[in-house]
Write a protein that holds these residues in place. Structure first.
Motif, PDB file in Angstrom:
ATOM      1  N   UNK A   1     -33.409  57.059  71.305  1.00 41.28           N
ATOM      2  CA  UNK A   1     -34.084  57.905  72.295  1.00 41.28           C
ATOM      3  C   UNK A   1     -35.522  58.190  71.886  1.00 41.28           C
ATOM      4  N   UNK A   2     -35.764  58.412  70.594  1.00 43.37           N
ATOM      5  CA  UNK A   2     -37.120  58.704  70.118  1.00 43.37           C
ATOM      6  C   UNK A   2     -38.017  57.478  70.264  1.00 43.37           C
ATOM      7  N   UNK A   3     -37.493  56.305  69.891  1.00 41.32           N
ATOM      8  CA  UNK A   3     -38.285  55.076  70.011  1.00 41.32           C
ATOM      9  C   UNK A   3     -38.648  54.809  71.469  1.00 41.32           C
ATOM     10  N   UNK A   4     -37.668  54.936  72.357  1.00 43.27           N
ATOM     11  CA  UNK A   4     -37.923  54.698  73.784  1.00 43.27           C
ATOM     12  C   UNK A   4     -38.905  55.724  74.336  1.00 43.27           C
ATOM     13  N   UNK A   5     -38.805  56.977  73.889  1.00 46.68           N
ATOM     14  CA  UNK A   5     -39.722  58.013  74.363  1.00 46.68           C
ATOM     15  C   UNK A   5     -41.151  57.717  73.930  1.00 46.68           C
ATOM     16  N   UNK A   6     -41.338  57.264  72.692  1.00 47.14           N
ATOM     17  CA  UNK A   6     -42.675  56.920  72.207  1.00 47.14           C
ATOM     18  C   UNK A   6     -43.268  55.779  73.036  1.00 47.14           C
ATOM     19  N   UNK A   7     -42.464  54.738  73.285  1.00 48.64           N
ATOM     20  CA  UNK A   7     -42.935  53.617  74.099  1.00 48.64           C
ATOM     21  C   UNK A   7     -43.219  54.057  75.532  1.00 48.64           C
ATOM     22  N   UNK A   8     -42.403  54.990  76.033  1.00 51.69           N
ATOM     23  CA  UNK A   8     -42.600  55.486  77.392  1.00 51.69           C
ATOM     24  C   UNK A   8     -43.910  56.247  77.519  1.00 51.69           C
ATOM     25  N   UNK A   9     -44.177  57.129  76.559  1.00 45.33           N
ATOM     26  CA  UNK A   9     -45.425  57.898  76.592  1.00 45.33           C
ATOM     27  C   UNK A   9     -46.627  56.974  76.410  1.00 45.33           C
ATOM     28  N   UNK A  10     -46.495  55.984  75.531  1.00 36.98           N
ATOM     29  CA  UNK A  10     -47.600  55.050  75.312  1.00 36.98           C
ATOM     30  C   UNK A  10     -47.951  54.244  76.545  1.00 36.98           C
ATOM     31  N   UNK A  11     -46.953  53.937  77.371  1.00 33.96           N
ATOM     32  CA  UNK A  11     -47.205  53.169  78.598  1.00 33.96           C
ATOM     33  C   UNK A  11     -47.199  54.056  79.830  1.00 33.96           C
ATOM     34  N   UNK A  12     -47.470  55.343  79.634  1.00 33.45           N
ATOM     35  CA  UNK A  12     -47.381  56.322  80.724  1.00 33.45           C
ATOM     36  C   UNK A  12     -48.288  55.970  81.889  1.00 33.45           C
ATOM     37  N   UNK A  13     -49.515  55.527  81.625  1.00 34.26           N
ATOM     38  CA  UNK A  13     -50.457  55.232  82.696  1.00 34.26           C
ATOM     39  C   UNK A  13     -50.018  54.052  83.543  1.00 34.26           C
ATOM     40  N   UNK A  14     -49.120  53.240  83.005  1.00 34.75           N
ATOM     41  CA  UNK A  14     -48.610  52.102  83.766  1.00 34.75           C
ATOM     42  C   UNK A  14     -47.292  52.381  84.444  1.00 34.75           C
TER      43      UNK A  14
END
Length: 316
Positions: free
Chosen positions: A229-242
């Protein structure tokens, strides 16, 4: 390195040759199409014209940060930022927890056939292009021939067809719901894989101790999902603008957006696309995309640092 170590490494490499080929093909693809094109970033700081070709990338005159200043001073900029951020945050809010909840529900299903059937059906939309999804949306929500409007009218729930596809206030809801429908099942696979790594004896011991299903989920399942969940959340926030987890802001805004709902559907990516191709201002469009990339990198490092500080786990 002695001869014995070299011989062992050579044997290992020969044994792994098919896998090595796959890896090196992937690295070559990444190098050719992701790293080499990066030299074109410099046109964001130049007055580049497409007529000058590749040579113009290096010979064009420098303009510094002029394109970035022009973007910030553009009268559309506040609206573009608002639409991009609101759409992205809504997708994160809804698309992040749904795959986790869905994975937990599937893990509790004891019927193997039903579990596999539901899982397969849920991730199949991932392989449908956004063009097809848009066509499905038109078939369901069109005010002229849409299934939803026809059903509501026949049941006398509404008196006039709903203009869902052209209503600016309906765009964000339509975009978020279709994105979640398309991608939630696909991301569920990651969390199901994390659940598969939990030792079954933990559940057996908890059941013997009298723990009910809800307590087993809270004290065993959720902690087991923490790392993924933490790894996916980090990737999600990093690609937030997309678009975050579902990553579809550009496609949806281009396909579902129109002149009527543009006040809610026009985002930074579509603005860069229209400016770059319609007006041929490649330097300006590159500056916009470069700014987004820099913000995304900052978001990844920031979210990773916060995750490591508060949970002790991170992506790197």
């Amino acid at each position: 390195m002695d001869i014995i170590q070299k011989t062992v490494l050579a044997k290992q490499f020969k044994k792994q040759l098919p896998f090595q080929i796959f890896v090196w093909i992937g690295l070559l693809f990444l190098f050719l199409f992701s790293y080499i094109p990066m030299f074109g970033i410099i046109i964001a700081f130049k007055n580049y014209k497409i007529s000058s070709g590749i040579e113009g990338i290096f010979s064009s005159s420098w303009v510094g940060l002029a394109h970035f200043k022009e973007l910030i001073n553009d009268y559309n900029f506040p609206t573009l930022v608002r639409n991009t951020l609101v759409l992205s945050l809504l997708k994160i809010f809804f698309s992040y927890p749904i795959p986790i909840l869905f994975a937990i529900i599937l893990s509790e299903v004891k019927n193997v056939f039903l579990k596999r059937f539901v899982q397969t059906v849920s991730y199949l939309p991932h392989f449908i292009s956004w063009v097809v999804v848009t066509g499905i949306a038109f078939a369901f929500f069109s005010s002229g021939f849409g299934i939803v409007n026809d059903a509501l009218l026949s049941l006398n729930i509404i008196k006039e067809p709903l203009s869902i596809l052209t209503d600016p206030d309906a765009f964000w809801g339509l975009a978020v719901s279709t994105a979640v429908w398309k991608e939630a099942g696909w991301w569920t696979i990651i969390f199901l894989a994390a659940l598969a790594g939990i030792d079954p004896s933990l559940y057996e011991a908890a059941e013997i101790d009298g723990a009910g299903r809800l307590k087993r989920i809270i004290h065993i399942t959720l902690p087991g999902l923490k790392g993924a969940a933490i790894v996916v959340l980090i990737l999600t926030i990093g690609s937030m603008l997309g678009g975050g987890l579902v990553g579809s802001n550009f496609e949806q805004s281009m396909l579902l957006g129109n002149t009527i709902n543009s006040e809610k559907s026009q985002i930074i990516q579509t603005y860069a696309f229209n400016i770059g191709l319609a007006q041929g201002r490649f330097s300006f469009a590159t500056a916009i995309d470069l700014m987004q990339s820099v913000i995304s990198v900052i978001l990844i490092f920031s979210s990773n640092a916060l995750a490591k500080r508060f949970t002790g786990q991170g992506l790197f």
